[in-house]
Design an enzyme around this catalytic site. Structure first.
Site, PDB file in Angstrom:
ATOM      1  CB  ALA A 116      -0.941  -0.015   1.197  1.00 63.90           C
ATOM      2  CD  GLU A 364       5.638  -3.403  -9.105  1.00 64.81           C
ATOM      3  OE1 GLU A 364       6.875  -3.501  -9.164  1.00 64.81           O
ATOM      4  OE2 GLU A 364       4.878  -4.381  -9.020  1.00 64.81           O
TER       5      GLU A 364
END
Length: 389
Positions: A116, A364
């Site tokens: 998270a 990412e």
């Protein structure tokens, strides 16, 4: 190990993984509900020993796993990757108690992990995190009766894979206001903590993704991963390892699209011959193959550099993710074009890949972020050379 060569046993292992994915994992994936954690699939990955391998495999082995699974079952690949992403900070930076409690459950598929980091106002700019880790109400971070540091987490996270159905979250929160990346701490937060709630988000891809709300969620020093105010290092260490393997996921999808295109253009009748006999088609397929192989080589090179502790890992990892994810988008899109309308029918392999392939260019670290990392590392190398002269 040379980046351009795999050992025979590695090649054989990749073949075995493709078979497992097609014969054992894909049927479980097809029974899952889109947008929800498929616990049966996660448990099977654990039973097969693939989740446990996340904590012993090097970066190259991780890439081989992700590419091979993605080729035959993207849902299985993603379930495995999300377990690794969420649990890696615990494996790398956790206390013995944290590791003993959670890693065996992650490995056997009975606990679902989540990473998270992203927030509504802090996606690509991870140093701008706003989730607050505020000292306990008496103003001290040693408010616990036994002297342990205590905070309350308040704020939001969004676009979190496996949320809100994960069993625990690696959460990054701001412990020092105004300190940028230097004031972030990583916490291991079990899903049953009071004040932690979440909602599922309806996304293009079928994977579970949600938002989390933290309403004064209590955490203590026992929940810290690594050091206080050094959580950004935990996040970047995780992403540096997983970015090349995101590229491997993309390469697996590109290879599946390429192979489907080779089969289709070899069989499809067109203009008195086969589709492959048209030079425009043959050249397009050649370009798809060229880019796929180039991306695979860069992924392997970045993973090998990580495993060897070579210099320049952030740059190599960024290059691998950037090239592979952009390549996969190109290859899948080209495959759809060469297949025509049939590829857009719900349930077709390419329809599935078309929905899957878009997100890796964002998560990412978006492609633009990867370019920024590459440029920063390149200029840092120039400055180092100049200073040494």
């Amino acid at each position: 190990m040379p980046a351009f060569s795999l050992e025979p046993e590695q090649i054989a292992w990749c073949g075995e993984l493709r078979t497992l994915a097609a014969e054992q994992l894909r049927p479980l994936a097809e029974k899952g509900e889109p947008g929800h954690v498929n616990r049966a699939l996660v448990a099977e990955l654990g039973r097969l020993g693939l989740l446990g391998r996340l904590f012993t495999a090097g970066a190259l082995d991780l890439c081989l796993m992700r590419e091979s699974l993605a080729y035959a079952c993207t849902e299985a690949e993603t379930a495995l990757a999300l377990q690794g992403l969420g649990a890696h900070p615990v494996h790398a930076c956790g206390t013995p108690a944290q590791r003993d409690r959670w890693l065996p459950k992650v490995a056997d598929g009975t606990a679902v992990a989540a990473f998270a980091l992203t927030e509504p106002g802090a996606g690509s700019d991870a140093g701008a995190l706003a989730l607050r880790a505020e000292p306990e109400p008496d103003g001290s971070v040693t408010a616990e009766p036994d002297g342990r540091a205590g905070w309350r987490l308040t704020g939001e996270k969004c676009w979190i894979s496996n949320a809100p159905q994960a069993d625990f979250y690696t959460v990054f929160a701001r412990t020092t206001p105004g300190a940028g990346a230097r004031g972030v701490t990583a916490f291991l937060v079990p899903a049953d903590r009071p004040g932690l709630t979440g909602t599922a988000l309806d996304m293009l891809s079928p994977h579970p993704i949600g938002a989390l709300d933290f309403d004064a969620v209590p955490v203590t020093a026992d929940d810290v991963l690594g050091e206080v105010d050094r959580g950004f290092r935990v996040a970047m260490g995780t992403l540096n390892q997983f970015r090349p393997s995101v590229g491997a996921f993309a390469v697996g999808m590109a290879q599946a699209a390429l192979d489907a295109t080779l089969a289709h253009t070899s069989r499809r009748d067109a203009f008195g011959g086969k589709l492959k006999d048209l030079q425009a088609v043959a050249h397009q397929v050649a370009e798809m193959a060229l880019r796929t192989d180039a991306a695979r080589l860069m992924v392997h090179a970045a993973a090998a550099a990580y495993d060897e502790g070579a210099p320049g890992v952030p740059k190599r990892a960024a290059m691998a993710k950037l090239l592979a994810t952009e390549t996969a988008q190109y290859v899948v899109d080209s495959a759809v074009q060469l297949h025509g309308a049939r590829a857009l029918r719900r349930g077709h392999l390419l329809e599935h890949l078309y929905r899957e392939v878009r997100a890796p260019r964002i998560y990412e670290g978006a492609s633009e972020v990867q370019r920024g990392i590459i440029a920063k590392e390149l200029y840092a190398d120039v400055e180092t050379v100049e200073e040494s002269q």
